[in-house]
Design a protein around this motif. Structure first.
Motif, PDB file in Angstrom:
ATOM      1  N   HIS A  37     -11.035 -53.269  39.796  1.00  0.00           N
ATOM      2  CA  HIS A  37     -11.554 -53.747  40.843  1.00  0.00           C
ATOM      3  C   HIS A  37     -12.571 -55.282  40.465  1.00  0.00           C
ATOM      4  N   HIS A  38     -13.435 -53.998  39.665  1.00  0.00           N
ATOM      5  CA  HIS A  38     -14.504 -55.352  39.511  1.00  0.00           C
ATOM      6  C   HIS A  38     -13.618 -56.917  38.538  1.00  0.00           C
TER       7      HIS A  38
ATOM      8  N   THR B 265     -11.005 -58.289  38.925  1.00  0.00           N
ATOM      9  CA  THR B 265     -10.065 -59.099  40.548  1.00  0.00           C
ATOM     10  C   THR B 265     -11.252 -59.681  41.188  1.00  0.00           C
ATOM     11  N   THR B 266     -12.466 -58.824  41.181  1.00  0.00           N
ATOM     12  CA  THR B 266     -13.423 -59.613  42.820  1.00  0.00           C
ATOM     13  C   THR B 266     -14.195 -60.516  42.216  1.00  0.00           C
ATOM     14  N   GLY B 267     -14.779 -60.787  40.724  1.00  0.00           N
ATOM     15  CA  GLY B 267     -14.961 -61.834  40.552  1.00  0.00           C
ATOM     16  C   GLY B 267     -16.458 -61.640  39.343  1.00  0.00           C
ATOM     17  N   ARG B 268     -16.634 -59.269  39.762  1.00  0.00           N
ATOM     18  CA  ARG B 268     -17.625 -59.778  39.102  1.00  0.00           C
ATOM     19  C   ARG B 268     -18.078 -59.025  37.007  1.00  0.00           C
TER      20      ARG B 268
ATOM     21  N   GLN C 263      -2.995 -52.804  42.709  1.00  0.00           N
ATOM     22  CA  GLN C 263      -3.320 -53.397  43.633  1.00  0.00           C
ATOM     23  C   GLN C 263      -3.285 -52.529  44.431  1.00  0.00           C
TER      24      GLN C 263
ATOM     25  N   ARG D 118      -9.643 -47.893  49.213  1.00  0.00           N
ATOM     26  CA  ARG D 118      -9.799 -48.201  49.987  1.00  0.00           C
ATOM     27  C   ARG D 118     -10.600 -47.197  51.586  1.00  0.00           C
TER      28      ARG D 118
END
Ligand SMILES: [Zn+2]
Ligand SMILES: [Zn+2]
Length: 667
Positions: A303-304, A306-309, A557, A564
């Protein structure tokens, strides 16, 4: 007045003050022996003070400040303090855990004389003539290596690549770059069994470097020596399991966490830390890069990434084999299985035997059968200490509890009705092994599970047998799935996997996908293509469809979408309060009182109802749990800190014990 504040290994969230007339500022971080109760204890000096909250008359004097090794650095103490805060564990328990047992007891290992062979062989050099040429990097590997040092300072990278895509080569190149700058590198791996293999490979690659291992299976003195070498900066490379994250390393420039999704990075007792998460904090503290590697990252990490973190570094190609193994689903709904095996899998095993190749049947359940039963009266083998069945082990004719270790002989007759025809129900690796031996009498069948590989030595011997082609059919648990190259293996059959699809634990599908992907990744090398057969009654399940396509991202995903909606991690943060007592009423009453105490301070935090744990009784103790959840990590943290004070003050019936597990993995 000279006072030292000492962290002692006691279940109390406090430091202990002692008089120390000769203490100086440089003694902070030193071990110290102090009188406590009727005896002496060894702790770590955390700070110096000139006054104490204790009345002067009550203060005792330290017995001795141990100045026999350099003081532990401030960064090391800060790392321990972070763990104490975040995992709500007394600092003394953390510092004690973070030290090797010998140093913890106030002792030092004897320093070995330099080995004689150093005098014989000339000083090691990086003479290119004697070094085998480095493997050619593929473009994706090259890009990953460049990305690690492209920006200075702290950044987290996910190195996402399937088995055989060449992750290890990326690690080695990155370590090489660190050594060239005079730095130290720390590499964490999930299993003790993996360290000797890796140590060999790293030592061969960097003959001039000093490589140190750290894991709980090492002899006391060796572990303490390794700790001191890392601390002194003499060890350039530290390899180890989760506890290696606490090795002091003054010139640390890179951290690698291989198989970052592996559950063994989370300790399940005492200090319930996640070595991966602590490693990320440490990289931040040291302002250095950290690489998390996996073919099947944890959903949190993915998750991190794919969300750019985190930065995503993909290794799409498979470096060793030409193609990924072909995954096929065997629909067993209308088939009569032979001892659990389908006709397709049996035919696959036969064809591998004919061709002289290896096969593996994967069943993640050891023992002969999960339970022994008496059909006429309904008796089943139960553990008398746990709410669990005793597992039948025919290899040594015992009934065993896999939770508490209780074991007993197999009864000749039913203890309740005297019937002598007791029947095993279900199937474990031993039963599968027996069936395969009978079905393929010419084949050499080898079982690999925690029973047959009970010591590192036995495990190494089994691996060597497999590697040398001394076995035709392997039967094994997830032990086999991790990080080993089996050059002759071309078929993997997975049986009994469906159970994890509908488990109560929301992380079960994630673990199943990782296991099947890893175990499948063992098959097919170089010129031998691999095949994976998955027996299932749910052939259309999205998890299996994603496996067929080797599409981890699609699976991840869909799981993240479910989480979520459900508000599960990584979309929330959790902590679990667990209590164990003589009766379930006592355990649940304590949890209810804890919940009530929380009402006034639970801001932005959800407290669920106290419930019995899934394994309700363990070692004769009844166990309950209370889940706490928040969409905000800081909100959860500040709640937990306030709550702990109340918990320590709660009245408890005799025999009750409790603990808090932050970011729990097991439900
Ligand atoms: Zn038991
Ligand atoms: Zn009976």
């Amino acid at each position: 007045m000279n006072i030292v504040r000492v962290a002692l290994d006691l279940p109390l969230p406090t430091l202990f003050d002692y008089l120390a007339p000769d203490a100086v500022e440089s003694d902070v971080g030193r071990r110290v022996t102090v009188p406590f109760g009727k005896g002496l204890r060894t702790g770590v000096i955390v700070e110096l003070a000139t006054a104490s909250e204790q009345p002067d008359a009550k203060l005792k004097e330290v017995a001795a400040i141990l100045r026999d090794m350099p003081a532990l650095p401030a960064e090391w103490l800060a790392l321990c303090e972070f763990c104490a805060r975040y995992y709500q564990t007394p600092l003394g328990e953390v510092t004690s855990f973070a030290l090797p047992p010998m140093l913890r007891r106030g002792k030092l290992p004897r320093i070995k004389k330099p080995a004689a062979k150093i005098a014989v062989s000339p000083a090691p050099t990086f003479d290119a003539v004697h070094q085998p040429p480095l493997p050619q990097l593929m473009p994706a590997q090259q890009a990953a290596v460049s990305a690690i040092f492209a920006t200075a300072g702290f950044h987290v990278m996910l190195l996402h690549g399937v088995t055989g895509s060449g992750k290890t080569e990326v690690y080695l190149r990155a370590i090489d770059a660190v050594l060239a700058r005079g730095g130290q590198a720390l590499m964490l791996v999930p299993e003790i069994a993996l360290t000797p293999q890796l140590e060999g490979r790293v030592a061969a690659r960097f003959p001039a470097a000093h490589v140190v291992c750290a894991n709980s299976g090492m002899a006391d003195a060796a572990r303490a020596r390794g700790f001191l070498e890392a601390h002194a900066g003499r060890a350039e490379i530290v390899l180890g399991t989760r506890l290696a994250v606490f090795m002091p390393m003054p010139r640390l420039q890179l951290i690698i966490v291989d198989e970052e999704h592996d559950a063994s990075f989370k300790q399940q007792e005492g200090l319930r830390y996640s070595a991966r998460d602590v490693a990320i904090w440490r990289a931040h503290q040291s302002d250095i890069p950290i690489v998390l590697g996996s073919a099947t990252p944890s959903l949190e990490t993915f998750h991190h990434a794919t969300t750019g973190r985190y930065q995503m570094l993909e290794l799409p190609e498979r470096a060793v084999a030409d193609a990924m193994p072909v995954v096929r689903i065997v629909d067993t709904r209308r088939e009569k299985l032979q001892e659990g095996l389908s006709a397709a899998l049996l035919a696959g095993l036969q064809s591998r035997l004919d061709r002289g190749e290896q096969s593996l049947v994967f069943l993640n359940r050891r023992g002969y059968a999960p339970v022994l039963a008496c059909p006429p009266c309904g008796w089943i083998s139960r553990c008398r200490r746990c709410a669990a069945n005793l597992v039948l082990h025919l290899a040594d004719k015992r009934l065993r509890c896999h939770h508490c270790g209780f074991e007993t002989a197999i009864p000749r007759a039913c203890p309740d009705c005297g019937n002598v025809d007791l029947l095993p129900f279900g199937r474990g690796t031993q039963r599968l092994e027996a069936m395969l031996v009978e079905r393929f009498p010419a084949a050499r069948v080898l079982r690999i599970d925690r029973d047959s590989a009970s010591t590192p030595k036995k495990w190494q011997a089994l691996l060597a047998t497999i590697h040398d082609g001394g076995a035709d059919i392997l039967v094994g648990t997830q032990m086999l799935a991790k990080g080993h190259d089996f050059p002759l293996l071309t078929l993997v059959g997975a049986v009994g996997a469906d159970a994890a699809l509908f488990a109560a634990d929301f992380r079960a599908p994630e673990r199943l996908f990782a296991q099947l992907m890893q175990v499948g990744g063992r098959s097919g090398r170089a010129d031998l293509p691999g095949e994976v057969l998955i027996q299932t009654e749910y052939p259309d399940h999205p998890l299996y469809r994603a496996l067929i396509d080797h599409d981890y991202a699609r699976f991840a995903q869909s799981q993240l979408d479910e989480r979520r909606i459900a508000g599960f991690p990584p979309f929330s943060f959790q902590a679990m309060l667990r209590a164990e007592a003589r009766t379930m009423e006592q355990a649940l009453a304590f949890l209810a009182a804890a919940r009530k105490a929380a009402a006034a301070i639970a801001d932005g935090v959800t407290l669920y109802d106290p419930v019995p744990m899934r394994l309700q009784r363990l070692m004769t103790l009844e166990r309950g749990q209370l889940l706490v959840e928040s969409p905000s990590r800081p909100a959860l943290q500040s709640f937990l800190t306030a709550w702990m004070e109340q918990l320590y003050a709660l009245k408890m019936p005799g025999g009750l014990r409790w603990h808090l597990d932050v970011d729990p993995l097991e439900f």
